[in-house]
Structure formats: structure tokens, C-alpha cells
Design an enzyme around this catalytic site. Structure first.
Site, PDB file in Angstrom:
ATOM      1  N   ASP A  64     -14.972 -16.229  -6.946  1.00 26.80           N
ATOM      2  CA  ASP A  64     -13.716 -16.967  -6.801  1.00 26.80           C
ATOM      3  C   ASP A  64     -13.908 -18.186  -5.893  1.00 26.80           C
ATOM      4  O   ASP A  64     -14.517 -18.075  -4.822  1.00 26.80           O
ATOM      5  CB  ASP A  64     -12.694 -16.003  -6.176  1.00 26.80           C
ATOM      6  CG  ASP A  64     -11.274 -16.545  -6.189  1.00 26.80           C
ATOM      7  OD1 ASP A  64     -10.716 -16.662  -7.289  1.00 26.80           O
ATOM      8  OD2 ASP A  64     -10.734 -16.827  -5.107  1.00 26.80           O
TER       9      ASP A  64
ATOM     10  N   GLU B 129     -32.676  -7.940  -6.499  1.00 26.37           N
ATOM     11  CA  GLU B 129     -33.182  -6.630  -6.056  1.00 26.37           C
ATOM     12  C   GLU B 129     -32.943  -5.584  -7.141  1.00 26.37           C
ATOM     13  O   GLU B 129     -33.448  -4.473  -7.067  1.00 26.37           O
ATOM     14  CB  GLU B 129     -32.437  -6.174  -4.790  1.00 26.37           C
ATOM     15  CG  GLU B 129     -32.814  -6.951  -3.542  1.00 26.37           C
ATOM     16  CD  GLU B 129     -31.821  -6.705  -2.399  1.00 26.37           C
ATOM     17  OE1 GLU B 129     -30.963  -5.799  -2.496  1.00 26.37           O
ATOM     18  OE2 GLU B 129     -31.912  -7.457  -1.406  1.00 26.37           O
TER      19      GLU B 129
HETATM   20  C1  GLC Z   1      -8.891 -18.595  -7.886  1.00 22.53           C
HETATM   21  C2  GLC Z   1      -8.178 -17.537  -8.674  1.00 22.53           C
HETATM   22  C3  GLC Z   1      -6.718 -17.675  -8.465  1.00 22.53           C
HETATM   23  C4  GLC Z   1      -6.426 -17.516  -6.992  1.00 22.53           C
HETATM   24  C5  GLC Z   1      -7.244 -18.478  -6.151  1.00 22.53           C
HETATM   25  C6  GLC Z   1      -7.226 -18.106  -4.697  1.00 22.53           C
HETATM   26  O1  GLC Z   1      -8.628 -19.875  -8.347  1.00 22.53           O
HETATM   27  O2  GLC Z   1      -8.559 -17.617 -10.027  1.00 22.53           O
HETATM   28  O3  GLC Z   1      -5.985 -16.744  -9.206  1.00 22.53           O
HETATM   29  O4  GLC Z   1      -5.064 -17.748  -6.756  1.00 22.53           O
HETATM   30  O5  GLC Z   1      -8.587 -18.466  -6.534  1.00 22.53           O
HETATM   31  O6  GLC Z   1      -7.979 -16.950  -4.474  1.00 22.53           O
END
Ligand code: GLC
Length: 543
Positions: free
Chosen positions: A200, A253
Site C-alpha cells: 500500500d 528466503e
Molecule cells: C491505498 C489504498 C486505499 C487507502 C490508502 C491509505 O491507496 O488502496 O484504500 O485508503 O492507501 O492507506
């Protein structure tokens, strides 16, 4: 060959997939109960959006504990059972890692609030004194991505940075303890048999916070290439790759090495680093999330991304929809000038879906044609739960029930992303269309019933059956990662060949075009005779 290079990955948003216990929130036992469905669909992997303990300030992207399951969603034992069940059906498991920020309920953040200024506990996050004589002004004028200020004040007067919601404090990735804790998390899930990680906000971890902090006005969007590469104080700094080099060592790993895919909103020229074999291995190409239904745009996006992927030694990813955007059946059913930019899709959402008028039928027809087109391309394809049912965006969730923090933080200027996160319909009726024994956590519209899995299951013309047929053919036909444009490609028709005689032709135009020679094996809508109608894709085998 690495399994992920041409995998079809199905994104599960766990809280909205299937609810086993009737509390209105989807859970891991719900996923377990639908493993036969996933296997019949013919996917290669699932990616689960966060299922970790969370207060849901941002739909689970506010993580309290990276190494556990939210009690509302199940237990680690359920997770293990789910993974074993999926593996038994040859479906790999990708989990979502959220390294840019924890939640404000994470033990580290609680500790930071109780600890004094300058303490090691505060140094895991980004705390600063405020400006002005009494420090009552935030350290900079930075704006959160969900709207409002990016700094929040704590009782002793200091401020902490949150690029997303205030409940999502940003971590300090210069802190060794933070780095080590994440490699512990990667090993924790890898040891449990997880096959890969979706990372993310992968472009956000390394920050330049040397004071004076740059004013917001000077911070141009790094995506449009207006800034010299790697110079934005918050996004896409070169130092972020040191982190992924460490992660790669952890991935390697394991046998097979664990896979990674970066969610990195960066200029295309900067994607290769995230996707490099020394880094995460793959990076999302989100170009089709924003593209119009238009042959020229698709042609450019396909050509650019395939050549980029080749240069970076990775494979590209095709994404038509995900949990952060308006579903593609809907985007393709709005007038082009209206869905072209996010602003216009926003306006349609804010109107409750009344203006401009959505043409549901043509939108779905184009979505089905787009699916066959992307599934015929080299690279991996990410499908978002519900698109296999041809679901449209739900635009009329009452404002008081909206969960997305972007709605409140933008003071209503955004409707938010709930419209693509409405729990799935499994049956034509029942308290939540078969999602679970009780009502669902977001209201489902009446039109979900006829689109339920049960309603589509045995209808040979349904979108669900089309997805199953397409994935089954793709498994048989997908070979080397190459393709060649055929001479009949023009401003209205995209026609390409894959090794082994597989060909794909899409007609984006308003009227029919002649079908090329070959044996038609699948079409996005029924086709009779030798004309390919408007907004239709056909797969052929060279005879
Ligand atoms: C990413 C995710 C989204 C979230 C953001 C903050 O863009 O896909 O859903 O709100 O990160 O974590």
C-alpha cells in the site's frame, strides 16, 4: 517462470465479500465458504485487502496490529484454514501490507502519545513542534490526501503527520525499529504460507523532513513529471528503494520467493524501480483505471506499458477496477466528457447517480468487451470482486451512512469510495442477497438481486459465465509474454495476435466491422454472422 507474471488475481475486500455469522461484516469464514466459487471462476490468486484488527477509520487501511486478524473477521486459525483451502485449489494468497502508516490505536502510537517529546516512542512516527509563538500552527500547510490538514495536534502541543486520515499516523522509516518490525511481519505471513504482498502507498515511505518544510504550493504532483525525479519531499524518493531491497532479501528466503506488487502512484518512468527484481518485483499500472473507452487511449496504454514492463524485466498488470475507484461498467456508461477526469466521476457520485445519466446497458457491454481485451494481453490481470457480476457503482448510499473518511474530511466535496465496496449479492433475495444471514454493513440496492451469483450461475449469457469462460480459455491459451498488432488495427479497432494463434479483436466504434478470419471461440456479447458489432470483443484462433 515466476507464477505471478501472468496470473489472474482476484481482489477480495473481505468486509464486503461474504459474511458467515450475520454481523453484517464479511469475514474469513465467509471467504472459506466461497472457495468453490473462486475455484470455479478460474483465478490463479486472491489478494485480500486488510483483514487486520482495525477501527475502520479507513476501511481497514488503518491497522492496529499487522500480525493478527480482526476478531470481527475471524482468527489466525481461520486464516490458516482459508490459506490451506485456497492452496488445495491451486489458488495463491496475496495479503495487503500497509507500511506508510499504522492506525492511531496501534500500541506504538498509544505509547508515543504517553511518551514525552523527543522520546524513542515518538521517533517511530513523525512528530514536530508547531509554528507560531505558542506552536499552535501546524509545522507546515500540508494537506491530507483525504482533505483537511495533514498534521494533528496532541495534548502536549506537538503535532504528528498523517498524509491520510488523522487515525493513520505516518511512520518514520528512518527508524531502524520500524524497518525491522516490517520484515518481521513479512516473515510472519510468509511462514504461514502467504505467496505475496500488495504494498500500500509504496511510494510514500521515504520522506525529506529537513526544515524548513516546503510549502504545499511548491509541491507539484510527482505523477505528471513536473518535478525532477525523486525530489518531492513526500513521494517517490529514491531512498524508498533501500527499504524494498531489504524486503526482497526476505522474499528470497522462501521457495518460491514471495512476490510483491507496488501500489505506487508515480510517473511511468519511475515505475521500473519498484518493479525491479531487486525490489518488489511488480508495480501496478493504473492507466486503465482512468482511461476512456477509446481505441486510441487503449492502444497507447497497452503499447507503453508492455514496453515499460519489458525494459524493467517484469510483467505489467491490467486493472480495470479496484476498491478505490468508480467501477468500470459505470465509467464506461457515463458520457465520456463526464467520466474523463476524477472530478466528473465525483460529480456523478455526489448527485446520487442522477446526473449525468448513466447508460447501464452500454456501460456493461463495454466493460465485458474491455475484460476480454485485457485478459488476452500479456501480463497479469487484477479483477475486483463484483466485476464478474457486471456490477455498477452504487451511487445513492445515504450521506449519513457513508463510511469513507474522504467524505467527512473533504467536508462533503467527495462522496467517497463506498459505492464500489457494497457487499456482494450471492442470491436474488434474503436479508442481504445472500451476503450473510443478516443485513449488510452498507445498504445494497434492489438491482443487486438479478445480478446475484445465483441468478447468473446458469444463464449462459450472464457476465459471470463470460468471466468463467474467458478465464478457462486464457489458461489454455496463455503462453509467452508477447503480442503483435495486426494490420487491421486502426482508430476504431484493436486487433492483436498472441503466440499459438490466439487473436483478440475489439471494436470500439459505433458501427459493425468485418470479423477477421479465424475460428471465433468467445465473444463479449453474442455475435451472429461475420460482423463484429460496436463495443464488442472477439477471441479467435487462427485456422
Ligand atoms: C491505498 C489504498 C486505499 C487507502 C490508502 C491509505 O491507496 O488502496 O484504500 O485508503 O492507501 O492507506
Amino acid at each position: 517462470m515466476d507464477w505471478w507474471r501472468q496470473a489472474v488475481v482476484y481482489q477480495i475486500y473481505p468486509r464486503s465479500f461474504a459474511d458467515s455469522d450475520g454481523d453484517g461484516v464479511g469475514d474469513l469464514r465467509g471467504v472459506i465458504s466461497r472457495i468453490p466459487y473462486l475455484a470455479a471462476l478460474g483465478i490463479d490468486a486472491v489478494w485480500l485487502s486488510p483483514f487486520y484488527p482495525s477501527a475502520l477509520a479507513d476501511g481497514g487501511y488503518d491497522v492496529d496490529d499487522y500480525r493478527d486478524v480482526d476478531p470481527q473477521l475471524g482468527t489466525l486459525a481461520d486464516f490458516d484454514e482459508m490459506t490451506a483451502g485456497l492452496h488445495a485449489r491451486r489458488i495463491r494468497v496475496i495479503v495487503d501490507i500497509v507500511p506508510n502508516h499504522t492506525s492511531n490505536r496501534h500500541p506504538w502510537f498509544r505509547e508515543a502519545l504517553e511518551a514525552p517529546k523527543g522520546s524513542p516512542a515518538r521517533n517511530r512516527y513523525i512528530f514536530r513542534d508547531g509554528l507560531g509563538p505558542d506552536g499552535a500552527q501546524p509545522p507546515s500547510d500540508w494537506v491530507s490526501l483525504f482533505g483537511g490538514p495533514a498534521w494533528a495536534r496532541v495534548p502536549d502541543g506537538q503535532w504528528y503527520l498523517h498524509l491520510f486520515a488523522a487515525e493513520q499516523p505516518d511512520l518514520n522509516w528512518e527508524n531502524r525499529e520500524v524497518r525491522d518490525d516490517f520484515t518481521t511481519t513479512l516473515r510472519f505471513w510468509s511462514d504461514r504460507g502467504v505467496d505475496g504482498f500488495r504494498v500500500d502507498v509504496a511510494h510514500g515511505l521515504a520522506k525529506n523532513l529537513v526544515e524548513p518544510l516546503e510549502p504545499q504550493a511548491g509541491m507539484k504532483d510527482p505523477i505528471d513529471g513536473a518535478l525532477p525525479p525523486g525530489t518531492h519531499p513526500l513521494w517517490d524518493r529514491d531512498a524508498v528503494h533501500d527499504i524494498y531491497a531489504e524486503w526482497r532479501q526476505v522474499f528470497n528466503e522462501y521457495d518460491p520467493p514471495r512476490a510483491g506488487v507496488a501500489e505506487a502512484w508515480v510517473h511511468p518512468s519511475r515505475r521500473p524501480k519498484y518493479a525491479s527484481p531487486d525490489g518488489l518485483g511488480q508495480a501496478f499500472n493504473f492507466d486503465l483505471l482512468e482511461a476512456n473507452w477509446n481505441a486510441g487511449e487503449f492502444l497507447r496504454i497497452i503499447t507503453d506499458n508492455l514496453s515499460d514492463a519489458q525494459r524493467q524485466g517484469s510483467s505489467t498488470t491490467w486493472v480495470l477496477s479496484n476498491h478505490d475507484g468508480v467501477r468500470h461498467a459505470t465509467r464506461y456508461g457515463l458520457p465520456p466528457e463526464e467520466y474523463r477526469s476524477r472530478d466528473n466521476a465525483r460529480k456523478w457520485l455526489l448527485s446520487g447517480g442522477t446526473s449525468p445519466r448513466l447508460e447501464r446497458g452500454p456501460g456493461l457491454r463495454r466493460a465485458r468487451a474491455a475484460l476480454l481485451l485485457v485478459l488476452a494481453l500479456p501480463g497479469s490481470a487484477y479483477l475486483y470482486q463484483g466485476e464478474e457480476l457486471g456490477l455498477h457503482e452504487v451511487p445513492d448510499i445515504p450521506f449519513e451512512l457513508v463510511q469513507d473518511p474522504a467524505h467527512a474530511r473533504s467536508r462533503g466535496a467527495e462522496k467517497g469510495r463506498d459505492g464500489c465496496r457494497v457487499p456482494l449479492p450471492w442470491t436474488p433475495g434474503g436479508p442481504s442477497f445472500g451476503f450473510g444471514p443478516g443485513a449488510a454493513h452498507l445498504p445494497q440496492p434492489a438491482w443487486f438481486g438479478p445480478l446475484s451469483v445465483e441468478a447468473q450461475d446458469r444463464d449462459p449469457a450472464s457476465t459471470l459465465v463470460l468471466y468463467r469462460q474467458a478465464l478457462s480459455w486464457r489458461h489454455k491459451l496463455q503462453t509467452a509474454e508477447s503480442m503483435d498488432w495486426m494490420p487491421s488495427t486502426n482508430g476504431q479497432v484493436l486487433h492483436f495476435a498472441r503466440p499459438g494463434g490466439w487473436r483478440c479483436v475489439t471494436n470500439f466504434g459505433p458501427g459493425p466491422v468485418p470479423l477477421p478470419n479465424g475460428t471465433v471461440i468467445l465473444t463479449s456479447v453474442p455475435v451472429e454472422g461475420n460482423q463484429l458489432p460496436a463495443d464488442t470483443t472477439a477471441w479467435l484462433l487462427s485456422s
